[in-house]
Design an enzyme around this catalytic site. Structure first.
Site, PDB file in Angstrom:
ATOM      1  N   ARG A  72       0.899  -1.531   0.398  1.00  0.00           N
ATOM      2  CA  ARG A  72      -0.227  -0.120  -0.034  1.00  0.00           C
ATOM      3  C   ARG A  72       0.901   1.301   0.027  1.00  0.00           C
ATOM      4  O   ARG A  72       0.619   2.313  -0.632  1.00  0.00           O
ATOM      5  CB  ARG A  72      -1.108  -0.254   1.283  1.00  0.00           C
ATOM      6  CG  ARG A  72      -2.161  -0.725   0.922  1.00  0.00           C
ATOM      7  CD  ARG A  72      -1.640  -2.350   0.587  1.00  0.00           C
ATOM      8  NE  ARG A  72      -1.107  -3.044   2.396  1.00  0.00           N
ATOM      9  CZ  ARG A  72      -0.188  -3.995   2.144  1.00  0.00           C
ATOM     10  NH1 ARG A  72      -0.271  -5.091   1.034  1.00  0.00           N
ATOM     11  NH2 ARG A  72       0.632  -4.134   3.510  1.00  0.00           N
ATOM     12  N   CYS A 125      -5.507  -3.217   8.361  1.00  0.00           N
ATOM     13  CA  CYS A 125      -4.395  -2.424   7.835  1.00  0.00           C
ATOM     14  C   CYS A 125      -5.059  -1.166   7.725  1.00  0.00           C
ATOM     15  O   CYS A 125      -5.393  -0.083   6.905  1.00  0.00           O
ATOM     16  CB  CYS A 125      -4.176  -2.538   6.742  1.00  0.00           C
ATOM     17  SG  CYS A 125      -2.758  -1.724   5.859  1.00  0.00           S
ATOM     18  N   THR A 169      -2.916   1.433   6.173  1.00  0.00           N
ATOM     19  CA  THR A 169      -2.486   1.615   4.677  1.00  0.00           C
ATOM     20  C   THR A 169      -3.765   2.018   3.688  1.00  0.00           C
ATOM     21  O   THR A 169      -4.136   2.470   2.732  1.00  0.00           O
ATOM     22  CB  THR A 169      -1.233   1.870   4.799  1.00  0.00           C
ATOM     23  OG1 THR A 169      -0.069   2.302   5.373  1.00  0.00           O
ATOM     24  CG2 THR A 169      -0.485   2.827   3.265  1.00  0.00           C
ATOM     25  N   THR A 173       3.143   3.461   8.748  1.00  0.00           N
ATOM     26  CA  THR A 173       3.866   4.103   7.154  1.00  0.00           C
ATOM     27  C   THR A 173       4.250   4.910   6.745  1.00  0.00           C
ATOM     28  O   THR A 173       2.801   6.446   6.894  1.00  0.00           O
ATOM     29  CB  THR A 173       3.596   3.126   6.140  1.00  0.00           C
ATOM     30  OG1 THR A 173       1.924   3.039   5.965  1.00  0.00           O
ATOM     31  CG2 THR A 173       3.499   1.067   7.029  1.00  0.00           C
ATOM     32  N   LYS A 179       7.401  -6.990   9.891  1.00  0.00           N
ATOM     33  CA  LYS A 179       6.586  -8.154   8.210  1.00  0.00           C
ATOM     34  C   LYS A 179       7.778  -9.539   8.349  1.00  0.00           C
ATOM     35  O   LYS A 179       6.896 -10.031   7.245  1.00  0.00           O
ATOM     36  CB  LYS A 179       6.742  -6.812   7.144  1.00  0.00           C
ATOM     37  CG  LYS A 179       5.351  -6.310   7.651  1.00  0.00           C
ATOM     38  CD  LYS A 179       5.405  -5.201   6.037  1.00  0.00           C
ATOM     39  CE  LYS A 179       3.575  -4.299   5.988  1.00  0.00           C
ATOM     40  NZ  LYS A 179       2.920  -4.588   6.168  1.00  0.00           N
ATOM     41  N   CYS A 187       0.190   1.571  12.279  1.00  0.00           N
ATOM     42  CA  CYS A 187       0.678   0.239  11.645  1.00  0.00           C
ATOM     43  C   CYS A 187       0.431  -0.600  12.130  1.00  0.00           C
ATOM     44  O   CYS A 187       0.665  -0.858  13.690  1.00  0.00           O
ATOM     45  CB  CYS A 187       2.021   0.529  10.871  1.00  0.00           C
ATOM     46  SG  CYS A 187       2.744  -0.817   9.928  1.00  0.00           S
TER      47      CYS A 187
END
Length: 242
Positions: free
Chosen positions: A51, A85, A87, A129, A169, A205
């Site tokens: 994203r 999420c 973003t 982010t 991640k 995030c």
């Protein structure tokens, strides 16, 4: 509890954050047994393009994937959609009129939650982010409720926040040097925000709470995934099937 409600979780952004969100939904649902919990359908699609890269013009638009995932959830019987999420919420306006289901807006719920805290929050900090920051998602929603937002400077954003998000991640094992290093990066970034006057820090995030314990921050740390989970439980308890 509205037993007809079926939560559709549009996930995979990333997989660990999706699993964490479902665990939070379960943990925040009151009940004495299995039958007291909400029905849920999880579509975890890690192939959805990044994203942040899309928002910065460095990658494909994830909108078609989000629409496809929403359709899968609808066909599976979902009555409401949750997107754990931050973003991805930049793309909600592009899909909202096409999914055929209400979307509980995580960032809008965080703004509402901040207005309920005591003492009153006048300034909040954001760890998120670069895509979420650039899209102005939290700025827009917090401005509506009269809360000022402070952000990391460019160096902190790149070398602390984004480095930590990428580490989560990539997979962090608790107790390792990498996990401790990631926590240290996020703790420093959060401290810089409190030094700018943040009375609360938004873990904006869904990977950040996985690397930043609430006790590492000296002001309330707001976890949007937890706020979203509680909003869904409230909705079901109120029987607001739409």
């Amino acid at each position: 509890m509205d037993t007809s409600e079926i939560i559709g979780i549009l996930g995979g952004m990333g997989p660990a954050a999706t699993a964490d969100f479902y665990a939070k939904l379960v943990a925040t649902t009151p009940g004495a047994g299995d039958q007291d919990h909400l029905r849920a359908v999880i579509w975890s699609d890690p192939t959805i393009p990044d994203r942040t890269e899309a928002l910065l013009g460095d990658g494909p638009d994830p909108t078609p994937w989000l629409l496809d995932g929403s359709r899968v959830l609808r066909e599976a019987g979902a009555t409401v959609i949750a997107i754990p999420c931050n973003t991805a919420h930049a793309f909600v306006p592009r899909i909202a009129d096409h999914v055929g289901l209400p979307i509980v807006h995580m960032i809008g719920e965080v703004a509402r939650h901040l207005t309920t805290l005591s003492p009153r929050i006048h300034t909040a900090g954001l760890l998120a982010t670069t895509g979420t920051v650039r899209a102005g998602l939290y700025q827009e929603w917090l401005d509506r409720v009269g809360i000022r937002l402070v952000l990391p400077d460019a160096t902190s954003q790149d070398h602390e926040v984004m480095t930590a998000i990428h580490a989560v991640k990539a997979g962090l094992e608790a107790g390792t040097h990498e996990a401790a290093s990631t926590t240290a990066l996020l703790t420093r970034a959060a401290q810089r925000l409190t030094e700018q006057g943040a009375q609360s820090v938004i873990a904006g995030c869904t990977e950040i709470p996985l690397g930043l314990p609430a006790e590492a921050v000296d002001v309330p740390l707001v976890d949007p995934a937890l706020v979203l989970a509680r909003a869904l439980v409230r909705r079901a308890r109120a029987g607001r099937a739409q």
